[in-house]
Motif scaffolding. Structure first.
Motif, short mmCIF file in Angstrom:
data_model
loop_
_atom_site.label_atom_id
_atom_site.label_comp_id
_atom_site.label_asym_id
_atom_site.label_seq_id
_atom_site.Cartn_x
_atom_site.Cartn_y
_atom_site.Cartn_z
N MET A 231 0.83 -0.99 -0.15
CA MET A 231 0.07 0.02 0.04
C MET A 231 0.67 1.23 0.05
O MET A 231 1.57 1.61 0.62
N ASN A 232 0.93 2.24 -0.98
CA ASN A 232 1.63 3.25 -1.07
C ASN A 232 1.32 4.45 -0.30
O ASN A 232 1.83 5.51 0.08
N LYS A 233 -0.27 4.58 0.01
CA LYS A 233 -0.64 5.66 0.73
C LYS A 233 -0.28 5.86 1.91
O LYS A 233 -0.17 4.87 2.76
N LYS A 234 0.21 7.11 2.45
CA LYS A 234 0.65 7.30 3.86
C LYS A 234 -0.43 7.69 4.58
O LYS A 234 -1.17 8.75 4.71
N TYR A 235 -0.93 6.92 5.57
CA TYR A 235 -1.95 7.19 6.43
C TYR A 235 -1.41 7.71 7.73
O TYR A 235 -0.28 7.55 8.10
N LYS A 236 -2.20 8.49 8.25
CA LYS A 236 -1.66 9.33 9.45
C LYS A 236 -2.19 8.95 10.88
O LYS A 236 -1.91 9.26 12.00
N ALA A 237 -3.54 8.44 10.73
CA ALA A 237 -4.29 8.31 12.06
C ALA A 237 -5.48 7.61 11.77
O ALA A 237 -5.62 7.02 10.62
N MET A 238 -5.92 7.05 12.98
CA MET A 238 -7.26 6.19 12.91
C MET A 238 -8.31 6.99 13.54
O MET A 238 -7.81 7.70 14.74
N VAL A 239 -9.44 7.40 12.88
CA VAL A 239 -10.52 8.41 13.51
C VAL A 239 -11.62 7.46 13.96
O VAL A 239 -12.08 6.81 13.26
N LEU A 240 -11.79 7.63 15.35
CA LEU A 240 -12.96 6.99 15.99
C LEU A 240 -14.04 8.05 16.03
O LEU A 240 -13.74 9.12 16.55
N SER A 241 -15.24 7.79 15.35
CA SER A 241 -16.32 8.81 15.49
C SER A 241 -17.71 7.86 15.53
O SER A 241 -17.96 6.79 15.71
N CYS A 242 -18.41 8.67 15.95
CA CYS A 242 -20.03 8.21 16.33
C CYS A 242 -20.84 7.96 14.94
O CYS A 242 -20.62 9.03 14.14
N ILE A 243 -21.78 7.17 15.12
CA ILE A 243 -22.56 6.71 13.97
C ILE A 243 -23.58 8.04 13.77
O ILE A 243 -24.34 8.05 12.83
N ASP A 244 -23.94 8.72 14.82
CA ASP A 244 -24.89 9.80 14.70
C ASP A 244 -24.44 10.75 13.70
O ASP A 244 -23.60 11.49 13.41
N PRO A 245 -25.57 10.97 12.71
CA PRO A 245 -25.40 11.85 11.58
C PRO A 245 -25.05 13.32 11.82
O PRO A 245 -24.50 13.88 11.10
N ARG A 246 -25.36 13.64 13.05
CA ARG A 246 -25.04 15.02 13.20
C ARG A 246 -23.59 15.37 13.38
O ARG A 246 -22.99 16.41 13.37
N PHE A 247 -22.77 14.31 13.70
CA PHE A 247 -21.26 14.42 13.86
C PHE A 247 -20.44 14.22 12.38
O PHE A 247 -19.43 14.67 12.34
N GLN A 248 -21.11 13.67 11.29
CA GLN A 248 -20.57 13.21 10.20
C GLN A 248 -19.92 14.46 9.67
O GLN A 248 -18.54 14.57 9.36
N SER A 249 -20.48 15.59 9.28
CA SER A 249 -19.86 16.58 8.59
C SER A 249 -18.88 17.24 9.67
O SER A 249 -17.96 17.74 9.11
N LYS A 250 -19.17 17.33 10.95
CA LYS A 250 -18.12 18.07 11.93
C LYS A 250 -16.62 17.28 11.84
O LYS A 250 -15.74 17.79 11.79
N VAL A 251 -16.95 15.83 11.90
CA VAL A 251 -15.68 15.04 11.67
C VAL A 251 -15.00 15.40 10.48
O VAL A 251 -13.88 15.57 10.42
N PHE A 252 -15.84 14.97 9.38
CA PHE A 252 -14.97 15.63 7.99
C PHE A 252 -14.49 16.91 8.05
O PHE A 252 -13.24 16.80 7.44
N ASN A 253 -15.15 17.77 8.43
CA ASN A 253 -14.57 19.27 8.37
C ASN A 253 -13.33 19.26 8.99
O ASN A 253 -12.40 20.00 8.71
N HIS A 254 -13.14 18.75 10.30
CA HIS A 254 -12.16 18.63 11.22
C HIS A 254 -11.00 18.03 10.62
O HIS A 254 -9.96 18.77 10.70
N LEU A 255 -11.23 17.12 9.90
CA LEU A 255 -10.08 16.30 9.25
C LEU A 255 -9.43 16.94 8.03
O LEU A 255 -8.26 16.98 7.93
N LYS A 256 -10.54 17.63 7.28
CA LYS A 256 -10.00 18.41 6.16
C LYS A 256 -9.26 19.39 6.79
O LYS A 256 -8.06 19.75 6.07
N LYS A 257 -9.64 20.09 7.80
CA LYS A 257 -9.03 21.42 8.13
C LYS A 257 -7.48 20.78 8.86
O LYS A 257 -6.58 21.74 8.75
N LYS A 258 -7.51 19.90 9.35
CA LYS A 258 -5.99 19.12 9.74
C LYS A 258 -5.30 18.44 8.74
O LYS A 258 -4.17 18.11 8.68
#
Length: 71
Positions: free
Chosen positions: A1-28
């Motif tokens: 696997m050539n791709k460089k992974y940096k982390a494992m993200v643990l998140s909740c299945i609650d749909p209210r958090f999906q965009s928050k997690v995505f946006n936080h990861l994008k910001k980082k």
């Protein structure tokens, strides 16, 4: 696997958090650079003593992600 992974993200299945997690990861600048583990309750599901099977599942997935993605 050539791709460089940096982390494992643990998140909740609650749909209210999906965009928050995505946006936080994008910001980082982690887009496409992490393994994702989504479970009901997220950290609560993984740490509370009443969820032993979920804890085991998370640890197994983390172990696999470490081996495969070198996180």
């Amino acid at each position: 696997m050539n791709k460089k992974y940096k982390a494992m993200v643990l998140s909740c299945i609650d749909p209210r958090f999906q965009s928050k997690v995505f946006n936080h990861l994008k910001k980082k600048k982690l887009t496409g650079k992490y393994s994702s583990f989504t479970i009901a309750g997220a950290a609560v599901g993984v740490t509370l003593t009443g969820f032993k099977k979920w804890q085991k599942t998370f640890v197994e997935n983390l172990s696999i992600s470490i081996r495969l993605h070198k996180i």
